[in-house]
Scaffold this active site. Structure first.
Site, PDB file in Angstrom:
ATOM      1  CG  ASP A 222      66.771  58.056  39.300  1.00 23.72           C
ATOM      2  OD1 ASP A 222      67.093  56.850  39.234  1.00 23.72           O
ATOM      3  OD2 ASP A 222      67.204  58.915  38.509  1.00 23.72           O
TER       4      ASP A 222
ATOM      5  CG  HIS B  13      47.143  33.874  45.785  1.00 24.22           C
ATOM      6  ND1 HIS B  13      46.922  34.440  47.014  1.00 24.22           N
ATOM      7  CD2 HIS B  13      45.921  33.832  45.180  1.00 24.22           C
ATOM      8  CE1 HIS B  13      45.633  34.717  47.150  1.00 24.22           C
ATOM      9  NE2 HIS B  13      45.005  34.358  46.052  1.00 24.22           N
TER      10      HIS B  13
ATOM     11  CG  ASP C 163      43.060  33.940  38.470  1.00 23.25           C
ATOM     12  OD1 ASP C 163      42.673  34.993  37.931  1.00 23.25           O
ATOM     13  OD2 ASP C 163      42.729  33.599  39.626  1.00 23.25           O
TER      14      ASP C 163
ATOM     15  CG  ASP D 119      39.641  37.799  38.998  1.00 21.30           C
ATOM     16  OD1 ASP D 119      40.435  36.977  38.534  1.00 21.30           O
ATOM     17  OD2 ASP D 119      39.279  37.823  40.192  1.00 21.30           O
TER      18      ASP D 119
ATOM     19  CG  HIS E 225      39.095  29.556  46.401  1.00 23.76           C
ATOM     20  ND1 HIS E 225      38.034  29.857  45.592  1.00 23.76           N
ATOM     21  CD2 HIS E 225      39.889  28.713  45.678  1.00 23.76           C
ATOM     22  CE1 HIS E 225      38.178  29.246  44.418  1.00 23.76           C
ATOM     23  NE2 HIS E 225      39.293  28.523  44.445  1.00 23.76           N
TER      24      HIS E 225
ATOM     25  CG  HIS F 292      36.558  38.435  44.455  1.00 27.61           C
ATOM     26  ND1 HIS F 292      36.752  39.396  43.490  1.00 27.61           N
ATOM     27  CD2 HIS F 292      37.240  37.339  44.030  1.00 27.61           C
ATOM     28  CE1 HIS F 292      37.539  38.904  42.543  1.00 27.61           C
ATOM     29  NE2 HIS F 292      37.841  37.644  42.833  1.00 27.61           N
TER      30      HIS F 292
ATOM     31  CG  HIS G 273      39.998  40.220  46.037  1.00 27.38           C
ATOM     32  ND1 HIS G 273      40.830  39.467  46.812  1.00 27.38           N
ATOM     33  CD2 HIS G 273      39.846  39.511  44.880  1.00 27.38           C
ATOM     34  CE1 HIS G 273      41.165  38.354  46.155  1.00 27.38           C
ATOM     35  NE2 HIS G 273      40.588  38.373  44.989  1.00 27.38           N
TER      36      HIS G 273
ATOM     37  CD  GLU H   7      37.464  33.662  42.173  1.00 25.96           C
ATOM     38  OE1 GLU H   7      38.578  33.132  42.082  1.00 25.96           O
ATOM     39  OE2 GLU H   7      37.300  34.881  42.364  1.00 25.96           O
TER      40      GLU H   7
ATOM     41  CE1 TYR I 246      42.567  25.718  42.495  1.00 25.84           C
ATOM     42  CE2 TYR I 246      40.887  25.576  44.220  1.00 25.84           C
ATOM     43  CZ  TYR I 246      41.423  26.213  43.111  1.00 25.84           C
ATOM     44  OH  TYR I 246      40.800  27.336  42.620  1.00 25.84           O
TER      45      TYR I 246
ATOM     46  NE  ARG J  67      41.244  30.623  40.462  1.00 24.71           N
ATOM     47  CZ  ARG J  67      42.440  30.212  40.846  1.00 24.71           C
ATOM     48  NH1 ARG J  67      42.566  29.143  41.616  1.00 24.71           N
ATOM     49  NH2 ARG J  67      43.522  30.843  40.462  1.00 24.71           N
TER      50      ARG J  67
ATOM     51  CD  GLU K 138      38.263  34.658  38.922  1.00 20.29           C
ATOM     52  OE1 GLU K 138      39.421  34.261  38.681  1.00 20.29           O
ATOM     53  OE2 GLU K 138      37.993  35.491  39.810  1.00 20.29           O
TER      54      GLU K 138
HETATM   55  N1  GLY Z   1      42.763  36.601  40.763  1.00 21.74           N
HETATM   56  C1  GLY Z   1      42.345  36.765  42.093  1.00 21.74           C
HETATM   57  C2  GLY Z   1      41.103  36.071  42.356  1.00 21.74           C
HETATM   58  O1  GLY Z   1      40.660  35.295  41.541  1.00 21.74           O
HETATM   59  O2  GLY Z   1      40.459  36.308  43.330  1.00 21.74           O
HETATM   60 MN    MN Z   2      38.721  36.313  41.473  1.00 16.66          MN
HETATM   61 MN    MN Z   3      41.128  35.308  39.496  1.00 22.78          MN
END
Ligand code: GLY
Ligand code: MN
Ligand code: MN
Length: 436
Positions: A38, A241, A258, A269, A348, A352, A359, A383, A387, A404, A406
């Site tokens: 539960d 990730h 991140d 983000d 990447h 976004h 996203h 972002e 890498y 990164r 962002e």
């Molecule tokens: N934290 C997910 C992205 O940066 O897209």
């Molecule tokens: Mn992002």
């Molecule tokens: Mn991010």
């Protein structure tokens, strides 16, 4: 919420009503998910449902009828004192109608009966197709039941369209009400990054830094991160990730965080990358500056004069030139671009849409296959990253660098506003923050 806010949600329903013509929009809220027995996972309403209702209780659904007699109907849980003793306040249909400004409200157990009655005679149903197989089945079953009554003159809908075709364009342009929330969400996330950067030191575990981030979120009333926070030291930053956050941080590591929070449904983000020792090494500095330059180039391409992909292309040019200088990629910029050789180090996209979903909803291209023009009120992330996984082809001193940077950005009439400006990102500013 105050009355003005309820009006905002009502206005959105009115806009949707106009967009669906004679159709019917059906939006189900998310289900609660059992963790075990539960115990439940913390509840997160469906973003479309949230956008058009502002109502955050589970076991709810929304029907919006277009056409000659438009109306909005909320289905929600009945008041139930026993349930309220165990689990807390329930609005109930009467209170929900008054406060959330629906035309009609009913107990959720009446959904099937009332939906059948209301849908009959409309040609088209809009709903979030393909998201939940039980919802797909329910909608199909309603249509089938109405078809069976054809001979008594009842018309079943014969068109079904994904509601994103009408709702996503709305969600893509944020109102002042939404922008205020997103600004605050970005501010709180910036404070959390600053706290984490100040706190970081060698020989602690990544999760200790994650705890600082969560602490700062919650101190400001945040009930949940917008997604699983990434605290990645050293080579962990090369896993895009990485969420284990359980490694011990070593002297000389870079740390990539991140993390963003969710405020009234809206995500922030942010990514920042900093040296645990407080000073970037020469090589870390060179790579970091390359990514920062890529981000600056991308930001310059954010205005209503530009298209969605322009920031990505701008960042990519800087990164490709950098990869060439470091001897990671060979050939001309065009060759590296065309062959995609850069993807070994930058795999990447540069951002976004950002909003209720991290996203967020919204297409990136028009029907004519052109990248979308940026417009005031759109919110997106920028972002770029770099890498470098260990490989015998690559100079060992570059191994495990993962960076990164962002930020969250609002497109304005004459350019853009960086919503996450409170978290420093230049080398000098980060080193100064760490020295405090
Ligand atoms: N934290 C997910 C992205 O940066 O897209
Ligand atoms: Mn992002
Ligand atoms: Mn991010």
């Amino acid at each position: 919420m105050n009355n003005k806010n309820y009006q905002e949600f009502k206005k959105r329903r009115e806009v949707l009503t106009n967009k669906i013509g004679d159709g019917v929009a059906i939006i189900f809220n998310a289900n609660e998910v059992i963790r075990n027995r539960d115990s439940r996972y913390s509840y997160r309403p469906d973003s479309y449902f949230h956008y058009f209702s502002g109502f955050t209780e589970p076991q709810s659904a929304l029907i919006i009828l277009g056409g000659k007699s438009p109306k909005t109907i909320l289905f929600c849980r009945n008041k139930d004192i026993e349930m309220e003793i165990w689990n807390g306040f329930i609005y109930g249909p009467k209170k929900a109608k008054e406060l959330f400004l629906f035309d009609e409200t009913y107990d959720i157990s009446l959904l099937d009966d009332i939906a059948l009655k209301e849908i009959a005679g409309h040609e088209k149903i809009y709903y979030r197709a393909g998201q939940d197989v039980l919802i797909d089945q329910k909608i199909n079953y309603w249509i089938k039941q109405l078809r069976e009554k054809n001979r008594s003159g009842i018309k079943a809908p014969y068109l079904v369209e994904d509601i994103s075709s009408v709702a996503d364009e709305m969600r893509l342009i944020k109102s002042d009400f939404e922008i205020d929330i997103m600004r605050r969400s970005a501010e709180i996330a910036s404070l959390a990054h600053n706290r984490a950067i100040k706190f970081a030191k060698p020989h602690i575990y990544e999760y200790e830094i994650e705890a600082e981030i969560l602490h700062e979120f919650m101190r400001h009333g945040i009930r949940s991160p917008a997604y699983q926070s990434i605290v990645a030291s050293g080579g962990n930053a090369c896993t895009l990730h990485y969420v284990d956050n359980n490694s011990k941080i070593q002297d000389g590591d870079l740390i990539l965080i991140d993390a963003g929070c969710e405020l009234e449904g809206y995500a922030s983000d942010i990514s920042r990358t900093f040296p645990v020792s407080g000073k970037y090494t020469k090589i870390q500095k060179d790579f970091y500056q390359m990514v920062l330059d890529a981000q600056s180039a991308a930001l310059k391409k954010i205005s209503p004069k530009h298209q969605w992909n322009d920031p990505h292309e701008a960042a990519l040019s800087v990164l490709i030139d950098g990869f060439k200088e470091f001897g990671l990629c060979h050939g001309s910029r065009d060759e590296i671009y065309e062959t995609g050789a850069y993807k070994e180090f930058y795999m990447h996209r540069t951002g976004h849409w950002l909003g209720l979903d991290v996203h967020d909803a919204g297409e990136y291209k028009n029907i004519s296959d052109e990248w979308k023009q940026l417009k005031p009120g759109m919110t997106l992330t920028v972002e770029p990253g770099c890498y470098i996984r260990p490989s015998p082809k690559i100079s060992k001193e570059f191994w495990n660098i993962g960076i990164r940077i962002e930020d969250d950005v609002l497109v304005t009439q004459d350019g853009h506003e960086v919503l996450t400006k409170d978290s420093p990102k230049t080398i000098e500013a980060i080193e100064a923050l760490m020295a405090k």
